[in-house]
Design an enzyme around this catalytic site. Sequence first.
Site, short mmCIF file in Angstrom:
data_model
loop_
_atom_site.label_atom_id
_atom_site.label_comp_id
_atom_site.label_asym_id
_atom_site.label_seq_id
_atom_site.Cartn_x
_atom_site.Cartn_y
_atom_site.Cartn_z
N LYS A 262 85.14 -2.95 32.15
CA LYS A 262 85.21 -2.18 30.91
C LYS A 262 84.08 -1.16 30.81
CE LYS A 262 87.62 -5.68 28.12
NZ LYS A 262 87.84 -6.71 29.15
N SER B 185 84.90 -7.76 24.11
CA SER B 185 85.61 -7.75 25.39
C SER B 185 87.12 -7.72 25.17
CB SER B 185 85.22 -8.97 26.24
OG SER B 185 85.54 -8.72 27.61
N SER C 259 85.58 -8.56 33.29
CA SER C 259 85.50 -7.58 32.20
C SER C 259 84.34 -6.60 32.30
CB SER C 259 85.44 -8.31 30.85
OG SER C 259 86.72 -8.75 30.47
#
Length: 471
Positions: free
Chosen positions: A123, A301, A120
């Site tokens: 991101k 997240s 993640s």
Amino acid sequence: MGFGRRIGDTFRVPGRGLRRGVAVLTVLVTAAAIGSAVALSAPQLLGSSAADAPAIPVPVPALGPLPADAPLPTAAGLTAALQPVTGTSALGTFGGAVLDPSTGSQLWQRAVDQPLAPGSTAKLLTSAAALLTLAGTDHLYTKVVQGPTPGSVVIVGGGDPSLTDLPPGKDSVYPDAPRLADLAAAVEKSMGNQKITSVIVDTSRYTGPTFAQGWDRADIAGGDITPIEPLMLDGGRIDPTAQDGARVADPAGAAGQAFAKELGLDPSVVSSGTAPPNAQVLGTVSSASISDLIEYMLEASDNVTAEILAREVAIARGGEPSFTGGAAQVLAALSQARIDPSGAVLVDGSGLSTVDRIPPRLLTGILAAAAAPPQGPDDTDFLRPILTGLPVAGGDGTLEDRFGTGTSAAGRGVVRAKTGTLTGVSSLAGVVTDADGRLLVFAFMSNGPSPADVRPRLDAIAAELSRCGCR
């Protein structure tokens, strides 16, 4: 305004654990102040005079700006400090970097150009591209228009994942989520006495597959993802209040049926289609701002929000609103901003795919751009919401339950970072204030070993930065 001041003013008060401490301090100070006020205004009740009343205590600031002249760590000092916590095979295939955002100096590095599965932390790329492409004050809209036949209405997906089916007074996981009930009420008002007989669901805003390469369909029930469509309720969650709760496999269909129910219709009257050109708008609701959605997405997240933002970047840049187009336009936006994306391979916007690869250098490049001091009085800090959205170590988001014990505890409240976790993938990228008050950015990435073993090690590395002046 100096660099330290800008960063200090931008950061939010840390999350749950630390916020609780600040709140308790505030309550104690307030209670003392109230008690003193009573003594001054009604001395006859307390048996004392105004002259005997204790002075109101002056609160001691707990948070403040970073010193603009904090000394810079040396490369040798950082190498000596980090070698004991990074020089181990337990990290598997490992890469990382530490930068000073004020000068742009790279102070420490390990395999900084090697593309690794990011989880993640990908991101951060999507967030930066969105903030560079879209106005932070923009919103995502869901609208309903007049349908092609009398009595039909079309609900047109505009990419907002936060539209909620919850009634007034109940909050979903999203900030300032618009309500389906408000949209239905607006439509009924616009229709007047005309009876609504059918609902058409328009998802034509996005194209291509709704599920990305490298995703696992078991993650729908697991709560990590839902098929990506421009119309959904609560990010496709079955329980709108459960951040990591199970999601639905047909988010647009579920939203259409819920909308029909709000209008008092049977789900059987819902179908798929497209809105007629220039159809009359019957009602519109909007999401929170793009900046607020990005902060939420980074802290929680949230994969769905990341995928939506990647497609919105593609649309704004004239690309294809698909997984392929979103990934391509995210990298193009970074390149246009002179953040070098070479070596990165993206197939989605969230990092959920096992196919994604990012070099540590790119993560620190984005964070350094977000944390860099303004170059002039008219410089706009487009990327600041990246910093304010980063979870606080031991405080909130995906770091709420980390940095709690052992050598990592020193990083509590001092480290802010985006996490990344997949099977055999662990990453941590963010900002940290060192012992001298110098703000540093870092990225640490591990591929191979179990995250259960690696995450505490990454926390310990980041915490070591917080303990070290490293000169």
